[in-house]
Design a protein around this motif. Structure first.
Motif, PDB file in Angstrom:
ATOM      1  N   GLU A   6     -26.238 -28.156  31.678  1.00  0.00           N
ATOM      2  CA  GLU A   6     -25.649 -26.846  31.892  1.00  0.00           C
ATOM      3  C   GLU A   6     -24.387 -26.677  31.054  1.00  0.00           C
ATOM      4  OE1 GLU A   6     -24.998 -26.571  36.088  1.00  0.00           O
ATOM      5  OE2 GLU A   6     -27.132 -26.701  36.543  1.00  0.00           O
ATOM      6  N   TYR A   7     -24.218 -25.453  30.522  1.00  0.00           N
ATOM      7  CA  TYR A   7     -23.066 -25.128  29.693  1.00  0.00           C
ATOM      8  C   TYR A   7     -22.524 -23.772  30.122  1.00  0.00           C
ATOM      9  CZ  TYR A   7     -25.398 -28.576  26.745  1.00  0.00           C
ATOM     10  OH  TYR A   7     -26.006 -29.702  26.283  1.00  0.00           O
ATOM     11  N   HIS A   8     -21.215 -23.636  30.167  1.00  0.00           N
ATOM     12  CA  HIS A   8     -20.588 -22.344  30.403  1.00  0.00           C
ATOM     13  C   HIS A   8     -19.743 -22.022  29.186  1.00  0.00           C
ATOM     14  CE1 HIS A   8     -17.793 -19.343  31.988  1.00  0.00           C
ATOM     15  NE2 HIS A   8     -18.867 -18.954  32.643  1.00  0.00           N
ATOM     16  N   LEU A   9     -19.965 -20.839  28.598  1.00  0.00           N
ATOM     17  CA  LEU A   9     -19.242 -20.423  27.410  1.00  0.00           C
ATOM     18  C   LEU A   9     -18.429 -19.177  27.716  1.00  0.00           C
ATOM     19  CD1 LEU A   9     -22.235 -20.609  24.926  1.00  0.00           C
ATOM     20  CD2 LEU A   9     -20.461 -22.318  25.231  1.00  0.00           C
ATOM     21  N   SER A  10     -17.165 -19.208  27.419  1.00  0.00           N
ATOM     22  CA  SER A  10     -16.344 -18.009  27.510  1.00  0.00           C
ATOM     23  C   SER A  10     -16.542 -17.227  26.225  1.00  0.00           C
ATOM     24  CB  SER A  10     -14.871 -18.377  27.653  1.00  0.00           C
ATOM     25  OG  SER A  10     -14.661 -19.076  28.854  1.00  0.00           O
ATOM     26  N   CYS A  11     -16.579 -15.907  26.326  1.00  0.00           N
ATOM     27  CA  CYS A  11     -16.709 -15.100  25.119  1.00  0.00           C
ATOM     28  C   CYS A  11     -16.115 -13.718  25.360  1.00  0.00           C
ATOM     29  CB  CYS A  11     -18.159 -15.023  24.650  1.00  0.00           C
ATOM     30  SG  CYS A  11     -19.315 -14.351  25.826  1.00  0.00           S
ATOM     31  N   THR A  12     -15.986 -12.972  24.288  1.00  0.00           N
ATOM     32  CA  THR A  12     -15.361 -11.656  24.366  1.00  0.00           C
ATOM     33  C   THR A  12     -16.286 -10.653  25.056  1.00  0.00           C
ATOM     34  OG1 THR A  12     -16.243 -10.929  22.246  1.00  0.00           O
ATOM     35  CG2 THR A  12     -14.124 -12.096  22.198  1.00  0.00           C
ATOM     36  N   GLU A  20     -27.358  -8.955  25.368  1.00  0.00           N
ATOM     37  CA  GLU A  20     -28.644  -8.594  25.977  1.00  0.00           C
ATOM     38  C   GLU A  20     -29.670  -8.208  24.914  1.00  0.00           C
ATOM     39  OE1 GLU A  20     -30.575  -5.379  29.054  1.00  0.00           O
ATOM     40  OE2 GLU A  20     -28.421  -5.744  29.134  1.00  0.00           O
ATOM     41  N   GLY A  21     -29.306  -7.316  24.012  1.00  0.00           N
ATOM     42  CA  GLY A  21     -30.217  -6.915  22.936  1.00  0.00           C
ATOM     43  C   GLY A  21     -30.595  -8.080  22.052  1.00  0.00           C
ATOM     44  N   PHE A  22     -29.618  -8.929  21.748  1.00  0.00           N
ATOM     45  CA  PHE A  22     -29.870 -10.117  20.928  1.00  0.00           C
ATOM     46  C   PHE A  22     -30.911 -11.023  21.593  1.00  0.00           C
ATOM     47  CE2 PHE A  22     -28.900 -14.619  20.282  1.00  0.00           C
ATOM     48  CZ  PHE A  22     -29.094 -14.735  18.908  1.00  0.00           C
ATOM     49  N   LEU A  23     -30.731 -11.274  22.892  1.00  0.00           N
ATOM     50  CA  LEU A  23     -31.651 -12.152  23.609  1.00  0.00           C
ATOM     51  C   LEU A  23     -33.073 -11.599  23.599  1.00  0.00           C
ATOM     52  CD1 LEU A  23     -29.410 -13.023  26.678  1.00  0.00           C
ATOM     53  CD2 LEU A  23     -30.001 -14.547  24.776  1.00  0.00           C
ATOM     54  N   LEU A  24     -33.215 -10.323  23.867  1.00  0.00           N
ATOM     55  CA  LEU A  24     -34.543  -9.714  23.911  1.00  0.00           C
ATOM     56  C   LEU A  24     -35.214  -9.742  22.540  1.00  0.00           C
ATOM     57  CD1 LEU A  24     -33.777  -6.774  26.345  1.00  0.00           C
ATOM     58  CD2 LEU A  24     -35.018  -8.900  26.861  1.00  0.00           C
ATOM     59  N   ARG A  25     -34.440  -9.554  21.482  1.00  0.00           N
ATOM     60  CA  ARG A  25     -34.999  -9.632  20.113  1.00  0.00           C
ATOM     61  C   ARG A  25     -35.419 -11.050  19.760  1.00  0.00           C
ATOM     62  NH1 ARG A  25     -30.504  -6.520  19.227  1.00  0.00           N
ATOM     63  NH2 ARG A  25     -29.417  -8.199  18.150  1.00  0.00           N
ATOM     64  N   ARG A  26     -34.798 -12.058  20.374  1.00  0.00           N
ATOM     65  CA  ARG A  26     -35.059 -13.458  20.028  1.00  0.00           C
ATOM     66  C   ARG A  26     -36.076 -14.137  20.949  1.00  0.00           C
ATOM     67  NH1 ARG A  26     -32.606 -14.706  15.108  1.00  0.00           N
ATOM     68  NH2 ARG A  26     -32.142 -16.791  15.778  1.00  0.00           N
ATOM     69  N   VAL A  82     -24.528 -19.489  20.537  1.00  0.00           N
ATOM     70  CA  VAL A  82     -23.139 -19.753  20.131  1.00  0.00           C
ATOM     71  C   VAL A  82     -22.822 -18.966  18.857  1.00  0.00           C
ATOM     72  CG1 VAL A  82     -21.548 -21.517  19.272  1.00  0.00           C
ATOM     73  CG2 VAL A  82     -22.994 -21.991  21.261  1.00  0.00           C
ATOM     74  N   ASP A  83     -23.734 -18.965  17.892  1.00  0.00           N
ATOM     75  CA  ASP A  83     -23.510 -18.215  16.655  1.00  0.00           C
ATOM     76  C   ASP A  83     -23.334 -16.721  16.929  1.00  0.00           C
ATOM     77  OD1 ASP A  83     -23.666 -20.508  15.125  1.00  0.00           O
ATOM     78  OD2 ASP A  83     -25.713 -20.137  14.432  1.00  0.00           O
ATOM     79  N   GLU A  84     -24.179 -16.172  17.816  1.00  0.00           N
ATOM     80  CA  GLU A  84     -24.069 -14.747  18.151  1.00  0.00           C
ATOM     81  C   GLU A  84     -22.737 -14.448  18.841  1.00  0.00           C
ATOM     82  OE1 GLU A  84     -25.194 -10.677  18.608  1.00  0.00           O
ATOM     83  OE2 GLU A  84     -25.736 -12.259  17.205  1.00  0.00           O
ATOM     84  N   ALA A  85     -22.334 -15.294  19.773  1.00  0.00           N
ATOM     85  CA  ALA A  85     -21.061 -15.091  20.462  1.00  0.00           C
ATOM     86  C   ALA A  85     -19.895 -15.172  19.474  1.00  0.00           C
ATOM     87  CB  ALA A  85     -20.893 -16.111  21.587  1.00  0.00           C
ATOM     88  N   LEU A  86     -19.948 -16.126  18.558  1.00  0.00           N
ATOM     89  CA  LEU A  86     -18.865 -16.265  17.574  1.00  0.00           C
ATOM     90  C   LEU A  86     -18.811 -15.096  16.598  1.00  0.00           C
ATOM     91  CD1 LEU A  86     -19.016 -20.078  16.757  1.00  0.00           C
ATOM     92  CD2 LEU A  86     -17.201 -18.853  17.960  1.00  0.00           C
ATOM     93  N   ALA A  87     -19.948 -14.474  16.346  1.00  0.00           N
ATOM     94  CA  ALA A  87     -19.975 -13.321  15.439  1.00  0.00           C
ATOM     95  C   ALA A  87     -19.152 -12.162  15.988  1.00  0.00           C
ATOM     96  CB  ALA A  87     -21.420 -12.882  15.206  1.00  0.00           C
ATOM     97  N   HIS A  88     -18.924 -12.153  17.291  1.00  0.00           N
ATOM     98  CA  HIS A  88     -18.159 -11.086  17.928  1.00  0.00           C
ATOM     99  C   HIS A  88     -16.817 -11.577  18.463  1.00  0.00           C
ATOM    100  CE1 HIS A  88     -21.668  -8.535  17.659  1.00  0.00           C
ATOM    101  NE2 HIS A  88     -22.369  -9.544  18.111  1.00  0.00           N
ATOM    102  N   SER A  89     -16.382 -12.745  18.014  1.00  0.00           N
ATOM    103  CA  SER A  89     -15.140 -13.316  18.543  1.00  0.00           C
ATOM    104  C   SER A  89     -13.934 -12.705  17.853  1.00  0.00           C
ATOM    105  CB  SER A  89     -15.133 -14.837  18.371  1.00  0.00           C
ATOM    106  OG  SER A  89     -14.911 -15.175  17.018  1.00  0.00           O
ATOM    107  N   ASP A  90     -12.789 -12.952  18.442  1.00  0.00           N
ATOM    108  CA  ASP A  90     -11.524 -12.487  17.883  1.00  0.00           C
ATOM    109  C   ASP A  90     -10.987 -13.460  16.832  1.00  0.00           C
ATOM    110  OD1 ASP A  90     -11.572 -10.312  19.579  1.00  0.00           O
ATOM    111  OD2 ASP A  90     -10.434 -11.356  21.133  1.00  0.00           O
ATOM    112  N   GLY A  91     -11.738 -14.496  16.533  1.00  0.00           N
ATOM    113  CA  GLY A  91     -11.292 -15.506  15.612  1.00  0.00           C
ATOM    114  C   GLY A  91     -10.883 -16.759  16.371  1.00  0.00           C
TER     115      GLY A  91
END
Length: 97
Positions: A6-12, A20-26, A82-91
């Motif tokens: 199990e992993y918990h990731l904080s994200c923006t 949600e859209g990303f998951l459904l497309r993948r 992780v890549d998708e979450a980082l694409a929307h990160s604040d840096g």
């Protein structure tokens, strides 16, 4: 059956809005019991097949569970998330000790 991981990731908030859209497309499918939870079965369509991984969208992040039955595919799914979450990160700020 192997034990899961199990992993918990904080994200923006922006990443959560796009996830949600990303998951459904993948290839992820919305879980029947909870609309904020998604399952990935790796293309298997047999009835009662245990998912490869489960992901839940939470208030401040993501909860990812690799169920331990297809480690290679789970690693790819996790990396994609992780890549998708980082694409929307604040840096990311990196400091040297």
């Amino acid at each position: 059956m192997p034990m899961g991981y199990e992993y918990h990731l904080s994200c923006t908030a922006q990443a959560l809005e796009q996830m949600e859209g990303f998951l459904l497309r993948r290839g992820w499918e919305r879980a029947q019991q909870d609309s904020s939870q998604f399952e990935h079965r790796g293309g298997r369509t047999e009835p009662n097949t245990w998912p490869i991984a489960t992901l839940a969208l939470e208030k401040a992040g993501l909860y990812f569970c690799d169920h331990g039955n297809a480690r290679g595919l789970s690693a790819v799914l996790f990396r994609d998330i992780v890549d998708e979450a980082l694409a929307h990160s604040d840096g990311v700020e990196v400091t040297n000790p």
